[in-house]
Design a protein around this motif. Structure first.
Motif, PDB file in Angstrom:
ATOM      1  N   VAL A   1       0.851  -1.272   0.022  1.00  0.00           N
ATOM      2  CA  VAL A   1      -0.030   0.025  -0.098  1.00  0.00           C
ATOM      3  C   VAL A   1       0.770   1.156   0.062  1.00  0.00           C
ATOM      4  O   VAL A   1       2.025   1.071   0.753  1.00  0.00           O
ATOM      5  N   GLU A   2       0.498   2.216  -0.742  1.00  0.00           N
ATOM      6  CA  GLU A   2       1.125   3.621  -0.667  1.00  0.00           C
ATOM      7  C   GLU A   2       0.439   4.409   0.404  1.00  0.00           C
ATOM      8  O   GLU A   2      -0.853   4.428   0.533  1.00  0.00           O
ATOM      9  N   VAL A   3       1.371   5.143   1.194  1.00  0.00           N
ATOM     10  CA  VAL A   3       0.715   5.922   2.410  1.00  0.00           C
ATOM     11  C   VAL A   3       1.074   7.239   2.154  1.00  0.00           C
ATOM     12  O   VAL A   3       1.262   7.975   3.122  1.00  0.00           O
TER      13      VAL A   3
ATOM     14  N   GLY B   1       9.730   3.372  -2.495  1.00  0.00           N
ATOM     15  CA  GLY B   1       8.831   4.617  -2.281  1.00  0.00           C
ATOM     16  C   GLY B   1       8.403   4.623  -0.987  1.00  0.00           C
ATOM     17  O   GLY B   1       8.640   3.687   0.014  1.00  0.00           O
ATOM     18  N   ASN B   2       7.237   5.471  -0.488  1.00  0.00           N
ATOM     19  CA  ASN B   2       6.737   5.373   0.672  1.00  0.00           C
ATOM     20  C   ASN B   2       5.373   4.241   0.649  1.00  0.00           C
ATOM     21  O   ASN B   2       4.251   4.774   0.385  1.00  0.00           O
ATOM     22  N   VAL B   3       5.977   3.365   1.142  1.00  0.00           N
ATOM     23  CA  VAL B   3       4.919   2.152   0.997  1.00  0.00           C
ATOM     24  C   VAL B   3       4.894   1.516   2.283  1.00  0.00           C
ATOM     25  O   VAL B   3       5.687   1.530   3.206  1.00  0.00           O
ATOM     26  N   GLY B   4       3.638   0.812   2.500  1.00  0.00           N
ATOM     27  CA  GLY B   4       3.600  -0.196   3.913  1.00  0.00           C
ATOM     28  C   GLY B   4       3.073  -1.536   3.541  1.00  0.00           C
ATOM     29  O   GLY B   4       2.718  -1.852   2.096  1.00  0.00           O
ATOM     30  N   PHE B   5       2.704  -2.489   4.332  1.00  0.00           N
ATOM     31  CA  PHE B   5       2.319  -3.856   3.955  1.00  0.00           C
ATOM     32  C   PHE B   5       1.088  -3.987   4.704  1.00  0.00           C
ATOM     33  O   PHE B   5       1.101  -3.668   5.990  1.00  0.00           O
ATOM     34  N   VAL B   6       0.289  -4.976   4.190  1.00  0.00           N
ATOM     35  CA  VAL B   6      -0.891  -5.339   4.802  1.00  0.00           C
ATOM     36  C   VAL B   6      -0.981  -6.735   4.816  1.00  0.00           C
ATOM     37  O   VAL B   6      -1.429  -7.304   3.594  1.00  0.00           O
TER      38      VAL B   6
END
Length: 323
Positions: free
Chosen positions: A28-30, A84-89
């Motif tokens: 996901v992009e945050v 980039g500015n990402v996270g994980f679910v």
């Protein structure tokens, strides 16, 4: 502020646990997502998914170590998406349901100077609440206005910012004056990981009904082509058998001395269609019979009245004369 050694070890253990426990993941992009909004998303997914944020270099390092400890693990396909500015679910639940939760949590936001517009910004016509002394401000932006009841009113809708453009100082100030928050921000899904496969989130829109519909359409096309060129396939054989059966029944109906069991019911139908009509609606047979009997029983009553009254009309005339 860099993580301490103890916190890094805790983070290492957490990510390795997630990689071991879950087989599905959203990248996901945050961008423009605040901590409170992210916290609300965590609450909404509690029990079905876990959100992980962190530095990309640290995440790559942990995944590399995990792959060394587990050679051939499919999580290796996820490394290229870490940028980039990402996270994980991480989740093991239904991907469509988690996707809906991720995309549902969006909050309105003002148009800040220098921001890239994710959508078109159109100012509607109508009163603005600004006093006439601020007319020059609208003129600079070439917005048609008029003075109505002591306030500025926009006469026509104005396409202020197009998607992909940077928000300027004047546009930001105008939207702030009008108390318009044209943008909304939330988690955006870059891609989906499912047990080694990486694909776009649009793939989740493909439901079983869509797949069945596409398969049926393709199957009908294959059958049509096979029948046209006379080349039997598994798709066309049922149609060929059905067409052959129709030809056999048609030939049998033209013969008086030959038939077969499957064609017999068709010959019986042509010889006595009424029998099949009654058999098709056995429960409704009594109702027509009763309806037919009712007029028959009523008819003698009408004839009896005419005989007794000698043909009088409704006004008492004996011969139905002029009224």
């Amino acid at each position: 502020m860099p993580l301490s050694k103890e916190k890094k070890e805790i983070y290492f253990d957490k990510l390795k646990r997630l990689l071991t426990t879950y087989t599905k993941c959203f990248v996901v992009e945050v961008d423009n997502v605040g901590s409170q909004q992210l916290h609300q998303t965590r609450i909404m997914m509690r029990g079905t998914a876990e959100v992980l944020m962190g530095k990309n270099t640290l995440i790559r390092r942990i995944i590399s170590e995990f792959i060394e400890e587990n050679p051939g693990h499919p999580i290796e396909a996820l490394v290229e998406s870490i940028s980039g500015n990402v996270g994980f679910v991480f989740t093991n639940a239904n991907l469509q349901e988690i996707r809906d939760i991720i995309l549902s949590n969006r909050v309105p936001a003002p148009a800040r100077v220098g921001a890239i517009a994710p959508v078109d910004v159109i100012i509607p016509q109508g009163p603005t609440g600004c006093d006439p002394g601020q007319t020059s401000f609208f003129q600079v932006l070439q917005i048609p206005t008029k003075i109505v009841k002591g306030q500025i009113e926009i006469t026509n809708p104005v396409h202020l910012i197009k998607v992909g453009e940077k928000v300027g100082q004047s546009e930001s100030a105008l939207l702030s004056k009008l108390n318009i928050k044209p943008f909304s921000y939330g988690l955006g899904i870059r891609c989906v990981y499912d047990n080694g496969s990486i694909f776009s989130v649009d793939v989740l829109n493909i439901t079983p009904e869509v797949i069945i519909g596409k398969f049926s359409f393709a199957l009908s096309r294959v059958a049509a082509i096979s029948l046209q060129i006379g080349y039997p396939t598994q798709a066309s054989v049922p149609h060929s058998i059905g067409n052959a059966f129709k030809v056999l029944v048609a030939a049998t109906l033209g013969m008086d001395t030959y038939t077969f069991d499957e064609a017999k019911k068709f010959k019986d139908f042509l010889e006595n269609p009424a029998a099949f009509a009654v058999a098709a609606a056995p429960g409704g047979a009594a109702a027509p019979a009763a309806a037919a009997a009712a007029p028959a029983a009523a008819a003698p009553v009408e004839e009896e009245v005419d005989a007794l009254e000698g043909g009088m009309d409704m006004f008492g005339g004996g011969d139905g004369g002029d009224y």
